[in-house]
Design a protein around this motif. Structure first.
Motif, short mmCIF file in Angstrom:
data_model
loop_
_atom_site.label_atom_id
_atom_site.label_comp_id
_atom_site.label_asym_id
_atom_site.label_seq_id
_atom_site.Cartn_x
_atom_site.Cartn_y
_atom_site.Cartn_z
N GLY B 103 28.39 34.39 100.16
CA GLY B 103 27.78 33.45 99.22
C GLY B 103 26.43 33.91 98.70
N ASP B 104 25.85 34.91 99.33
CA ASP B 104 24.52 35.37 98.93
C ASP B 104 24.56 36.47 97.88
N LEU B 105 25.77 36.83 97.44
CA LEU B 105 25.88 37.91 96.45
C LEU B 105 26.52 37.38 95.16
N PRO B 106 26.04 37.84 94.01
CA PRO B 106 26.64 37.42 92.74
C PRO B 106 27.93 38.20 92.48
N LEU B 107 28.99 37.87 93.23
CA LEU B 107 30.21 38.68 93.19
C LEU B 107 30.76 38.86 91.77
N LYS B 108 30.59 37.84 90.93
CA LYS B 108 31.14 37.91 89.57
C LYS B 108 30.53 39.05 88.75
N ASP B 109 29.29 39.42 89.11
CA ASP B 109 28.61 40.48 88.34
C ASP B 109 28.79 41.85 88.96
N ILE B 110 29.51 41.92 90.07
CA ILE B 110 29.58 43.18 90.81
C ILE B 110 30.94 43.85 90.61
N ASP B 111 30.89 45.14 90.21
CA ASP B 111 32.12 45.94 90.11
C ASP B 111 32.39 46.69 91.40
N ILE B 112 31.33 47.31 91.93
CA ILE B 112 31.48 48.01 93.21
C ILE B 112 30.46 47.46 94.19
N LEU B 113 30.95 47.04 95.35
CA LEU B 113 30.07 46.58 96.42
C LEU B 113 30.10 47.64 97.52
N PHE B 114 28.92 48.16 97.85
CA PHE B 114 28.82 49.10 98.97
C PHE B 114 28.39 48.32 100.22
N ILE B 115 29.12 48.53 101.29
CA ILE B 115 28.70 47.97 102.57
C ILE B 115 28.22 49.12 103.43
N GLU B 116 26.89 49.23 103.57
CA GLU B 116 26.34 50.30 104.42
C GLU B 116 26.43 49.86 105.86
N ASN B 117 27.31 50.50 106.62
CA ASN B 117 27.54 50.11 108.00
C ASN B 117 26.38 50.59 108.88
N VAL B 118 26.38 50.11 110.12
CA VAL B 118 25.38 50.54 111.10
C VAL B 118 25.56 52.04 111.35
N GLY B 119 24.45 52.76 111.45
CA GLY B 119 24.53 54.20 111.69
C GLY B 119 25.17 54.48 113.04
N ASN B 120 26.38 55.09 113.00
CA ASN B 120 27.16 55.29 114.22
C ASN B 120 28.44 56.00 113.79
#
Ligand SMILES: Nc1nc2c(ncn2[C@@H]2O[C@H](COP(=O)(O)OP(=O)(O)OP(=O)(O)O)[C@@H](O)[C@H]2O)c(=O)[nH]1
Ligand SMILES: [Mg+2]
Ligand SMILES: [Zn+2]
Lengths: 114, 214
Positions: B103-120
């Motif tokens: 809910g905290d992201l403007p999904l409608k305006d986003i084409d690519i969402l990057f999820i930077e995972n925990v370094g591991n």
């Protein structure tokens, strides 16, 4: 490394299954852990013993059945099992076109309740 | 009394991952789960990617770290919507953590969402978060033995970025071996050699990104 979150899910499922059947105490939980699942049995036991307190599984034991990594070779049609945690090539023909058959399991298979 | 149960321990995670995936695809968002060991260059790659795309595509970022907001600040400074997740010790992001911040992201305006995972280099590969694909980075300073020592992430990733190639003159690393071993683990993995410091190879990566969503 993430055995704690695995044990958290494991306890959630076991407690729910136990309660749904009208019981209030878990005596033992049996799980199958594939050798390629990334989960170390010792670490799982350690996390289980630390996290079961204050749940209805506080007195429960955890039985772990390890599942070896196996595959089927498309080239020579062999079914094979390897000692390692990953299949790099078919141990019979060296081919690299194979399908993993087992090794990633992380399943609860049996509960014993009182 | 004993009874059989047949339940995958990670079922809850997989179910929530499928829910996330549905929310993303309904909103037309392509999701990349970006993984590497600590410091291989995930945030640097995102910075380069944002600059390289020059606004040609709607981007969004979820930053996963055990603690701190440094990475989210780096992304925010470039004007891209970003949410920081602190896992408070957990070595990976899981589907529920992602679900809670949707809910905290403007999904409608986003084409690519990057999820930077925990370094591991190990655990993130085990947990789906609702991504379309996984992409990993290995920096050459980590050594050429890594694919065969940490095979799962190499097997699960659709693309491998070999980063910090500007450091080649200072290292004894065999980049060809990284390629060879990664391909033996995962014959279809797409490999890019890049430097987030000099910008080398970033264009090819960006072109590939554009083909994913076109
Ligand atoms: N020489 C060189 N340094 C780089 C390159 N890419 C990143 N770095 C440096 O490597 C360090 C770590 O980069 P980050 O992008 O923060 O790495 P990260 O993977 O996001 O790290 P965590 O989020 O902490 O896991 C920083 O000091 C970067 O400046 C590169 O291509 N060449
Ligand atoms: Mg980072
Ligand atoms: Zn064979």
């Amino acid at each position: 490394m993430h055995e704690a979150s695995i044990v958290g899910s494991l306890l959630d499922i076991a407690v729910k299954e136990c309660r749904e059947r009208g019981f209030n105490k878990i005596a033992s939980i049996s799980v199958r852990v594939g050798k390629a699942s990334g989960v170390m049995p010792e670490a799982l036991l350690f996390a289980f013993d630390a996290m079961k307190a204050e749940t209805i599984a506080a007195g429960a034991s955890l039985a772990i059945e390890e599942v070896p990594v196996s595959g089927y070779c498309d080239a020579c049609r062999a079914d094979f099992t390897v000692e390692e945690e990953f299949i790099l090539s078919c141990p019979y023909c060296g081919g690299s076109s194979f399908r993993a058959q087992s090794g990633r399991e992380l399943d609860i298979i049996e509960l014993e309740v009182d | 009394m004993k009874f059989k149960v047949a339940s995958k321990i990670l079922d809850a995670n997989e179910r929530i991952a499928r829910e996330n995936r549905k929310i993303f695809s309904d909103a037309g968002v392509y999701v990349i789960n970006l993984m590497s060991s600590p410091g291989a260059g995930k945030t640097s790659l995102l910075e380069n990617t944002i600059k390289g795309l020059k606004g040609g595509m709607g981007l969004g970022v979820i930053e996963g770290d055990i603690m701190g907001t440094d990475d989210a600040v780096r992304i925010e400074n470039l004007g891209v919507p970003v949410v920081q997740i602190n896992t408070g010790g957990a070595c990976h992001l899981d589907a529920n953590m992602i679900n809670e911040v949707l809910g905290d992201l403007p999904l409608k305006d986003i084409d690519i969402l990057f999820i930077e995972n925990v370094g591991n280099l190990v655990c993130p590969a085990e947990f789906k978060v609702g991504e379309d694909i996984k992409v990993m980075i290995l920096s050459i300073a980590e050594g050429h033995d890594k694919p065969l020592k940490y095979p799962l992430m190499f097997q699960e990733s659709s693309a491998l970025l070999i980063n910090k190639v500007d450091l080649k003159p200072f290292l004894d690393v065999n980049v060809e071996k990284i390629r060879r071993d990664a391909l033996s683990l995962n014959p279809s993995v797409k490999i890019f050699e890049v430097s987030c410091r000099t910008g080398e190879g970033i264009d090819q990566w960006i072109q590939w990104l554009q083909t994913l969503t076109s």
